[in-house]
Design an enzyme around this catalytic site. Structure first.
Site, PDB file in Angstrom:
ATOM      1  N   ASN A   7      39.286   7.134  20.141  1.00 50.25           N
ATOM      2  CA  ASN A   7      38.765   8.316  19.463  1.00 50.25           C
ATOM      3  C   ASN A   7      38.814   8.008  17.961  1.00 50.25           C
ATOM      4  O   ASN A   7      39.869   8.106  17.336  1.00 50.25           O
ATOM      5  CB  ASN A   7      39.633   9.532  19.819  1.00 50.25           C
ATOM      6  CG  ASN A   7      39.144  10.808  19.171  1.00 50.25           C
ATOM      7  OD1 ASN A   7      38.184  10.802  18.397  1.00 50.25           O
ATOM      8  ND2 ASN A   7      39.805  11.913  19.477  1.00 50.25           N
ATOM      9  N   ARG A  91      35.214   8.426  22.584  1.00 47.97           N
ATOM     10  CA  ARG A  91      34.848   9.818  22.379  1.00 47.97           C
ATOM     11  C   ARG A  91      33.813   9.857  21.260  1.00 47.97           C
ATOM     12  O   ARG A  91      34.044   9.313  20.179  1.00 47.97           O
ATOM     13  CB  ARG A  91      36.079  10.615  21.960  1.00 47.97           C
ATOM     14  CG  ARG A  91      35.757  12.064  21.722  1.00 47.97           C
ATOM     15  CD  ARG A  91      36.983  12.836  21.290  1.00 47.97           C
ATOM     16  NE  ARG A  91      36.637  14.243  21.151  1.00 47.97           N
ATOM     17  CZ  ARG A  91      37.473  15.168  20.712  1.00 47.97           C
ATOM     18  NH1 ARG A  91      38.688  14.844  20.371  1.00 47.97           N
ATOM     19  NH2 ARG A  91      37.091  16.411  20.614  1.00 47.97           N
ATOM     20  N   HIS A 180      34.245  20.113  22.309  1.00 47.68           N
ATOM     21  CA  HIS A 180      35.371  20.079  23.259  1.00 47.68           C
ATOM     22  C   HIS A 180      34.851  20.020  24.691  1.00 47.68           C
ATOM     23  O   HIS A 180      35.530  20.433  25.637  1.00 47.68           O
ATOM     24  CB  HIS A 180      36.261  21.344  23.162  1.00 47.68           C
ATOM     25  CG  HIS A 180      37.018  21.498  21.882  1.00 47.68           C
ATOM     26  ND1 HIS A 180      37.151  22.709  21.246  1.00 47.68           N
ATOM     27  CD2 HIS A 180      37.695  20.605  21.130  1.00 47.68           C
ATOM     28  CE1 HIS A 180      37.888  22.560  20.164  1.00 47.68           C
ATOM     29  NE2 HIS A 180      38.219  21.288  20.066  1.00 47.68           N
ATOM     30  N   ARG A 240      39.574  26.800  10.371  1.00 46.80           N
ATOM     31  CA  ARG A 240      38.152  27.151  10.333  1.00 46.80           C
ATOM     32  C   ARG A 240      37.968  28.650  10.513  1.00 46.80           C
ATOM     33  O   ARG A 240      38.667  29.269  11.313  1.00 46.80           O
ATOM     34  CB  ARG A 240      37.373  26.432  11.439  1.00 46.80           C
ATOM     35  CG  ARG A 240      37.350  24.932  11.319  1.00 46.80           C
ATOM     36  CD  ARG A 240      36.368  24.342  12.342  1.00 46.80           C
ATOM     37  NE  ARG A 240      36.512  22.910  12.439  1.00 46.80           N
ATOM     38  CZ  ARG A 240      36.889  22.271  13.553  1.00 46.80           C
ATOM     39  NH1 ARG A 240      37.133  22.936  14.657  1.00 46.80           N
ATOM     40  NH2 ARG A 240      36.994  20.966  13.551  1.00 46.80           N
ATOM     41  N   GLU A 383      41.696  15.084  27.805  1.00 44.53           N
ATOM     42  CA  GLU A 383      40.378  14.545  27.467  1.00 44.53           C
ATOM     43  C   GLU A 383      40.333  13.034  27.646  1.00 44.53           C
ATOM     44  O   GLU A 383      39.328  12.473  28.068  1.00 44.53           O
ATOM     45  CB  GLU A 383      40.024  14.926  26.018  1.00 44.53           C
ATOM     46  CG  GLU A 383      39.726  16.410  25.872  1.00 44.53           C
ATOM     47  CD  GLU A 383      39.786  16.901  24.438  1.00 44.53           C
ATOM     48  OE1 GLU A 383      40.908  17.157  23.957  1.00 44.53           O
ATOM     49  OE2 GLU A 383      38.734  17.028  23.799  1.00 44.53           O
TER      50      GLU A 383
END
Ligand code: ADP
Length: 396
Positions: A7, A91, A180, A240, A383
């Site tokens: 990743n 990813r 996601h 965020r 993940e």
């Protein structure tokens, strides 16, 4: 089988060498401060070994080389040679409208990831650097790209189109994509397994971490999700803002005399629960603050739970019902009070939480009462395992 999962971010690169069937992690770690100075953090879980090495990492190529070296290291290594690594799974943030599933990386795939840079300007270039660094370090090794957006590509137009002039969709592919996706896929698939893989199912996944997103999954397919063109949309997050009236951007830019990039940077990095609490983006800090009487921390937690609950309500309407509500990711898996507060808004739907069952952190559990109309679960996400499984499947 051994799959290396990568990743790659702009200044960091996370890795795990794992078995896609058992899920065993042979080694994992993080290269950080790439292009600044460089540090490798490496762990071998089975032996309880940890190693930190400061070393120059001017680019991702040196970072990958450092990973290769430590994987075969006499003390900290887990393989004799990198030949033992069967394939590499990456990813990748943005697959645009081109990728509805994971794919083997070839020149055309790389070009398509490059074409998506305008949609994922921060992440896609870093993902490509990770891919190219692996090509250089291990020429000929099969590589697979697993996209954060792919699972959401089954959304219908009424969910993914923005109500703005059509040319922005037609000419520029501006639409809701969602992120996601690998987590939403992993967790909703597991939820369906627990439900006995019924032909029809209505599941809502609350992926609540530092970044948070919601998805509505009907019969195993995503029909709506809360993030949009970028991960800025949806529920408020660690830093965020989540959904916001576009005029707020105009107002702040005018007031502060800042550029649109600076304003978006503020909405991405200095907003969310961090802004409401005046400083805390970590939910453990928010809970501690609240317990010490800090009203700003309390407000941040109230706002977060309220907005997540509203999404559950709207997605229940989108699917005309709900069988199963799932909590996952850092806050979803560990935030006992947060889960209880979110569910307290949903009693009208027949959701009832069992306080004892809800007293669980980081493991799969049913947390609703036996007479709850909707089953509520905690399902830990993974993940990396999903990426490893996709990679193994495509490289068979
Ligand atoms: P990321 O989006 O960075 O992958 P994670 O899914 O790891 O984030 O989630 C990180 C969040 O999970 C942090 O806000 C952290 O406070 C929260 N978290 C971790 N453990 C707990 C806990 N025991 N109680 C409440 N929140 C927790």
């Amino acid at each position: 089988m051994k799959i290396l999962v990568i990743n790659a971010g702009s200044s960091s690169l996370k890795y795990q060498l794992m078995d896609p069937n058992s899920g065993e992690v042979f080694a994992q770690g993080l290269c950080e401060r790439i292009a600044i100075d460089g540090r490798l953090n490496h762990k071998v879980p089975a032996k309880g070994l940890k190693e930190v090495r400061d070393m120059p990492m001017p680019t991702h190529a040196e970072a990958i080389q450092a990973v290769m070296d430590i994987l075969v290291d006499e003390t900290f290594g887990v393989v004799k040679s990198t030949d033992e690594i069967d394939a590499i799974g990456h990813r990748v943030l943005h697959g645009g409208m081109k990728f509805v599933a994971s794919c083997i990386i070839d020149e055309a795939c790389k070009q398509a990831i490059r074409d998506c840079i305008p949609l994922g300007p921060l992440h896609n270039p870093a993902n490509l650097m990770g891919i190219e660094a692996c090509e250089k370090a291990m020429p000929g090794k099969p590589q697979v790209a697993v996209f954060d957006t792919a699972f959401h590509m089954t959304m219908p137009p009424k969910a993914y189109r923005y109500a703005i002039p059509a040319k922005y969709f037609e000419e520029d592919s501006l639409r809701r994509y969602g992120f996601h996706g690998t987590s939403h896929r992993f967790v909703s698939k597991r939820a369906n397994e627990i439900l006995g893989n019924p032909e029809e199912s209505k599941v809502i996944v609350c992926h609540l971490g530092n970044g948070s997103s919601m998805s509505a999954v009907m019969n195993g397919k995503c029909v709506d999700t809360s993030m949009g063109l970028s991960p800025l949309a949806g529920v408020p997050m660690g830093t965020r803002s989540g959904d916001i009236d576009a005029c707020v951007v105009q107002f702040i830019m005018n007031k502060e005399g800042i550029s649109v990039d600076d304003c978006l940077n503020m909405l991405n990095k200095q907003s969310g629960v961090k802004a409401l609490s005046k400083g805390f983006s970590d939910f453990r800090d928010l809970e501690a603050g609240q317990n010490n009487g800090d009203e700003n921390c309390a407000l941040a937690l109230r706002k977060f739970c309220y907005e997540v609950a509203k999404y559950v309500g709207s997605y229940t309407a989108a699917m005309n019902g709900l069988d199963c509500l799932v909590f996952t990711a850092g806050v979803g898996e560990n935030g006992i009070d947060t889960r209880a507060e979110i569910c307290s808004y949903l009693e009208f739907m027949g959701i009832k939480i069992d306080n004892e069952r809800n007293h669980v952190r980081g493991k799969e559990a049913l947390i609703s009462t036996d007479d709850s109309k909707v089953k509520v679960y905690v399902i830990p996400t993974n993940e990396e395992l999903m990426i490893a499984q996709d990679t193994a499947e495509l490289c068979k």
